[in-house]
Write a protein that holds these residues in place. Structure first.
Motif, PDB file in Angstrom:
ATOM      1  N   LYS A  73       8.226  22.747   4.131  1.00 31.73           N
ATOM      2  CA  LYS A  73       7.778  23.286   5.379  1.00 31.73           C
ATOM      3  C   LYS A  73       6.358  22.782   5.875  1.00 31.73           C
ATOM      4  O   LYS A  73       6.141  22.608   6.996  1.00 31.73           O
ATOM      5  N   GLU A  74       5.347  22.381   4.766  1.00 31.25           N
ATOM      6  CA  GLU A  74       4.296  21.711   5.168  1.00 31.25           C
ATOM      7  C   GLU A  74       4.599  20.395   5.944  1.00 31.25           C
ATOM      8  O   GLU A  74       4.046  20.103   7.073  1.00 31.25           O
ATOM      9  N   ARG A  75       5.530  19.650   5.416  1.00 28.33           N
ATOM     10  CA  ARG A  75       5.893  18.336   6.014  1.00 28.33           C
ATOM     11  C   ARG A  75       6.604  18.704   7.493  1.00 28.33           C
ATOM     12  O   ARG A  75       6.270  17.689   8.377  1.00 28.33           O
ATOM     13  N   ALA A  76       7.176  19.578   7.558  1.00 32.63           N
ATOM     14  CA  ALA A  76       7.838  19.924   8.969  1.00 32.63           C
ATOM     15  C   ALA A  76       6.799  20.281   9.765  1.00 32.63           C
ATOM     16  O   ALA A  76       6.892  19.838  11.229  1.00 32.63           O
ATOM     17  N   TYR A  77       5.851  20.928   9.668  1.00 33.33           N
ATOM     18  CA  TYR A  77       4.732  21.447  10.530  1.00 33.33           C
ATOM     19  C   TYR A  77       3.697  19.921  10.949  1.00 33.33           C
ATOM     20  O   TYR A  77       3.288  19.870  11.798  1.00 33.33           O
ATOM     21  N   ALA A  78       3.521  19.062   9.665  1.00 33.30           N
ATOM     22  CA  ALA A  78       2.964  17.951   9.895  1.00 33.30           C
ATOM     23  C   ALA A  78       3.637  16.859  11.129  1.00 33.30           C
ATOM     24  O   ALA A  78       3.074  15.981  11.487  1.00 33.30           O
ATOM     25  N   GLU A  79       5.062  17.126  11.173  1.00 34.90           N
ATOM     26  CA  GLU A  79       5.682  16.345  12.332  1.00 34.90           C
ATOM     27  C   GLU A  79       5.546  16.886  13.721  1.00 34.90           C
ATOM     28  O   GLU A  79       6.205  16.533  14.652  1.00 34.90           O
TER      29      GLU A  79
END
Length: 266
Positions: free
Chosen positions: A126-132
């Motif tokens: 989920k962190e990576r989804a927000y980073a995108e």
């Protein structure tokens, strides 16, 4: 003042965010799959509640209308919710972007990307989804909550044993202190970079045995404190000390003070 939408605002941390944000004079809305009844103690005065589902997108547009900042306190620990956790974050971010939201602040777990434990893996995804996301995002990685360790002790005490894990130390934080860190990130002035990570650790590092002794003393619970090996990804994560950030002691409520406030309910 800021218009804040708290996703998961009826949960352990989300409720504290709502309470603090309302007290500070912000305009607060709550996004939840299940909206508390009008007379429910889970419904806080001064906040507007919206039924919405990040796994389908239903209700998101209405809940996010007019919002400046989203604070994401959603949880997905089991089953379908865990599998769809990262996708739900991406869907929430996309809906927030369409609604003109400027920033998303998300609650996560300290060093979740260093663990292969499935729940922590979903947090890192989920962190990576927000980073995108095209939005400004701030991930607040908190240490484990006081309630997690207390729950382990209580579960074992029902069988006459209070379990501790070999090599485990904790820097637990109260939900209220984690909520304060989220609200601070939500209302701080914008800055670079576009995607940032902050850390929120509890006020002290304790061995699990120290915590067990305090828990027994304050709750009056009986049971022999025993040391057990904890196999698997979670055991490896704890033994490596990935749950500790002694240089980031932002919390003020200790495990003992948290227990004392809840003595009658533990």
């Amino acid at each position: 003042m800021t218009s804040i939408c708290v996703a998961g605002g009826t949960g352990q941390v989300g409720r504290e965010v709502v309470r603090l944000a309302v007290a500070a004079g912000h305009t607060v809305s709550v996004l939840s799959r299940h909206v508390p009844a009008m007379a429910s103690a889970d419904r806080l005065d001064g906040a507007a509640y919206f039924a919405a589902d990040v796994t389908t997108g239903d209700g998101l547009a209405a809940a996010l209308a007019g919002t400046d900042v989203v604070i994401d306190c959603l949880e997905g620990q089991f089953g379908k919710a865990k599998k769809q956790f990262a996708d739900g974050g991406a869907r929430l971010a996309a809906a927030a972007h369409l609604a003109g939201v400027a920033r998303i602040v998300a609650l996560s777990i300290i060093n979740c990307d260093l663990s292969t434990y499935s729940y922590y893996v979903s947090k890192a995804e989920k962190e990576r989804a927000y980073a995108e996301s095209p939005l400004q995002t701030v991930v607040v990685r908190a240490t484990q909550f006081h309630s997690l360790v207390a729950m382990v002790f209580a579960a074992g005490a029902r069988l006459g044993l209070v379990p501790t894990f070999n090599g485990a130390r904790f820097q637990t934080i109260s939900p209220a202190d984690a909520a304060a860190s989220l609200l601070e990130a939500a209302t701080a002035e914008a800055g670079a970079p576009l995607h940032r990570v902050r850390t929120a650790g509890g006020p002290e590092v304790l061995t699990m045995r120290q915590m067990a002794e305090d828990w027994k003393r304050i709750t009056g619970a009986r049971g022999k404190i025993i040391a057990l090996p904890l196999p698997g990804p979670m055991g490896a994560y704890l033994r490596a000390g990935h749950n500790l950030v002694p240089e980031q002691k932002v919390g003020s409520e200790t495990f003992v003070s948290w227990l004392e406030k809840r003595r009658e309910t533990l």
